[in-house]
Design an enzyme around this catalytic site. Structure first.
Site, PDB file in Angstrom:
ATOM      1  N   GLN A 172     -34.880 -41.033  17.007  1.00  0.00           N
ATOM      2  CA  GLN A 172     -35.845 -40.477  16.057  1.00  0.00           C
ATOM      3  C   GLN A 172     -35.344 -40.388  14.619  1.00  0.00           C
ATOM      4  O   GLN A 172     -36.150 -40.453  13.686  1.00  0.00           O
ATOM      5  CB  GLN A 172     -36.278 -39.077  16.520  1.00  0.00           C
ATOM      6  CG  GLN A 172     -37.418 -38.493  15.691  1.00  0.00           C
ATOM      7  CD  GLN A 172     -37.843 -37.118  16.148  1.00  0.00           C
ATOM      8  OE1 GLN A 172     -37.082 -36.388  16.774  1.00  0.00           O
ATOM      9  NE2 GLN A 172     -39.080 -36.758  15.852  1.00  0.00           N
ATOM     10  N   GLY A 226     -38.572 -27.016  -3.283  1.00  0.00           N
ATOM     11  CA  GLY A 226     -37.581 -27.880  -3.904  1.00  0.00           C
ATOM     12  C   GLY A 226     -37.091 -28.915  -2.917  1.00  0.00           C
ATOM     13  O   GLY A 226     -37.549 -28.981  -1.762  1.00  0.00           O
ATOM     14  N   ASN A 276     -31.548 -38.244  21.292  1.00  0.00           N
ATOM     15  CA  ASN A 276     -32.818 -38.056  20.591  1.00  0.00           C
ATOM     16  C   ASN A 276     -32.666 -38.318  19.098  1.00  0.00           C
ATOM     17  O   ASN A 276     -33.551 -38.887  18.458  1.00  0.00           O
ATOM     18  CB  ASN A 276     -33.360 -36.648  20.815  1.00  0.00           C
ATOM     19  CG  ASN A 276     -34.803 -36.533  20.391  1.00  0.00           C
ATOM     20  OD1 ASN A 276     -35.688 -37.024  21.069  1.00  0.00           O
ATOM     21  ND2 ASN A 276     -35.053 -35.920  19.245  1.00  0.00           N
ATOM     22  N   HIS A 325     -27.636 -32.626  11.716  1.00  0.00           N
ATOM     23  CA  HIS A 325     -27.744 -33.619  12.799  1.00  0.00           C
ATOM     24  C   HIS A 325     -28.771 -34.716  12.504  1.00  0.00           C
ATOM     25  O   HIS A 325     -28.858 -35.691  13.255  1.00  0.00           O
ATOM     26  CB  HIS A 325     -28.039 -32.936  14.142  1.00  0.00           C
ATOM     27  CG  HIS A 325     -29.449 -32.442  14.310  1.00  0.00           C
ATOM     28  ND1 HIS A 325     -29.923 -31.990  15.531  1.00  0.00           N
ATOM     29  CD2 HIS A 325     -30.493 -32.304  13.454  1.00  0.00           C
ATOM     30  CE1 HIS A 325     -31.187 -31.609  15.407  1.00  0.00           C
ATOM     31  NE2 HIS A 325     -31.545 -31.801  14.162  1.00  0.00           N
ATOM     32  N   ASP A 326     -29.541 -34.577  11.431  1.00  0.00           N
ATOM     33  CA  ASP A 326     -30.535 -35.597  11.090  1.00  0.00           C
ATOM     34  C   ASP A 326     -29.943 -36.805  10.368  1.00  0.00           C
ATOM     35  O   ASP A 326     -30.606 -37.850  10.287  1.00  0.00           O
ATOM     36  CB  ASP A 326     -31.610 -35.001  10.167  1.00  0.00           C
ATOM     37  CG  ASP A 326     -32.567 -34.069  10.895  1.00  0.00           C
ATOM     38  OD1 ASP A 326     -32.731 -34.210  12.115  1.00  0.00           O
ATOM     39  OD2 ASP A 326     -33.148 -33.181  10.225  1.00  0.00           O
ATOM     40  N   ASP A 367     -37.612 -25.251   0.869  1.00  0.00           N
ATOM     41  CA  ASP A 367     -38.036 -26.478   1.546  1.00  0.00           C
ATOM     42  C   ASP A 367     -38.950 -27.275   0.619  1.00  0.00           C
ATOM     43  O   ASP A 367     -39.297 -26.822  -0.479  1.00  0.00           O
ATOM     44  CB  ASP A 367     -38.746 -26.147   2.872  1.00  0.00           C
ATOM     45  CG  ASP A 367     -38.484 -27.197   3.957  1.00  0.00           C
ATOM     46  OD1 ASP A 367     -38.503 -28.403   3.624  1.00  0.00           O
ATOM     47  OD2 ASP A 367     -38.246 -26.818   5.116  1.00  0.00           O
TER      48      ASP A 367
END
Length: 355
Positions: free
Chosen positions: A316, A245, A312, A265-266, A221
């Site tokens: 967002q 990273g 959502n 899903h982002d 991450d």
């Protein structure tokens, strides 16, 4: 004497056209959410868990520095939705947690959803106040809600150290709850090296390591996320290691299996394909990727939770929830051919694709 529940059951058996009970329940859903949110923020469930005996509204109000009248109404509503229990002794109402409240709503439990609820109340709820604009404009409402540019969603989510920690606590709660089902939905024992891309606190990775002790599991991450994870979520004799990273701008470490849990899903499809193709090109034959997402039904009739999650994502992020055929299309386009899907029947599902 006919009980209230019996009367309600009789009415509910009638047509919604006679009286719209279900619609009214939906209309009031936000009030139910706020009852739970408010009780969590005030510390009601924590206090009742610590108490050795049921408490009156007066005692709860005194301990939590609230009005007696307001607290009594809140406690009664929590009894009404069967989250608290009440007994009357000498005319005085005494309140206590239900087993569900002790397990999921108080901070002390290993399965506590308290952090998830706080994030929903303080971050998601304000965003949903701008849902009309999100639908009208087709984009997230971070700028209108938080005064920050909508282009970089994680610049908003990680806008301060307290906000980053709040989001990480949300993710940790999610995987403590759903992780065990996800990691065992499909047999992953053949993968010896596993990298959880965007693995945040390491909660899902730890469940993976627990289920497959002969595999090595790494959380990959952003540097600031890894720092926070090691500062706030580290464990003695941790079964996972962390590596810093950026999987979009840099390379991903070699692995037999990559996990993308609530990552796809982002983002819009074109950005997802960049990441999936990078993973495919890094994979050796037999290697693969595990997607963890809330899959929609092909017939567009549910699951309702996944449909709400997709809204959502609109309000967002830049992404959406998807149907199985959409995941198949993206994975095939990226080069993956062998695809297995497993619906868990809970919040999130598993999709395994191998090279």
């Amino acid at each position: 004497m006919i009980s209230g529940s019996a009367v309600m059951a009789e009415h509910l058996s009638q047509s919604e056209l006679d009286y719209p009970f279900k619609l009214l329940e939906y209309f009031n859903g936000f009030r139910v959410s706020k009852v739970i949110f408010s009780a969590c923020e005030l510390g009601v469930f924590d206090l009742l868990l610590k108490s050795q005996e049921p408490l009156s509204a007066q005692n709860v109000a005194r301990e939590l520095s609230t009005s007696v009248d307001g607290m009594e109404r809140l406690l009664d509503a929590l009894v009404g939705i069967e989250i608290l229990e009440v007994e009357t002794t000498d005319g005085a109402a005494l309140y206590s947690n239900s087993d569900v409240a002790n397990l999921y709503l108080a901070r002390g439990s290993t399965k506590s959803l308290h952090d998830m609820i706080i994030y929903q109340s303080q971050n998601i709820y304000p965003l949903w106040n701008n849902m009309v604009d999100a639908v009208r404009e087709g984009k997230n409402q971070n700028e209108k809600t938080f005064g920050l540019p909508s282009e970089d969603i994680f610049q908003v989510i990680y806008r301060s150290e307290p906000e980053m920690l709040k989001f990480m606590c949300l993710m940790n709660s999610s995987w403590v709850l759903d992780g065990p089902d996800i990691v065992t939905a499909i047999n992953l024992s053949s993968f010896q090296t596993i990298v959880d891309l965007g693995g945040c606190t390491g909660a899902l990775a730890r469940e993976m390591a627990k289920a497959y002790p002969s595999s090595s599991v790494t959380v990959f991450d952003l540097p600031q996320v890894v720092d926070m994870a090691q500062k706030h979520f580290s464990q003695e004799n941790d079964a996972v290691v962390f590596q810093a990273g950026d999987f979009f701008s840099g390379e991903v470490p070699p692995a037999d299996l990559y996990i993308l849990a609530r990552i796809i899903h982002d983002w819009p499809e074109e950005k997802c394909l960049i990441l999936l193709k990078k993973i495919y090109n890094t994979c050796k034959p037999g290697g693969g990727v595990l997607l963890v997402e809330a899959m929609l039904f092909e017939n567009r009739r549910g699951p309702v939770m996944a449909q709400l999650f997709s809204l959502n994502m609109l309000v967002q992020t830049e992404g959406r929830e998807r149907r199985p055929s959409e995941y198949t299309h993206m994975l095939n386009t990226a080069g993956f051919q062998n695809i297995q899907m497993c619906r868990t029947g809970k919040s999130y599902d598993a999709i395994l694709a191998t090279r």
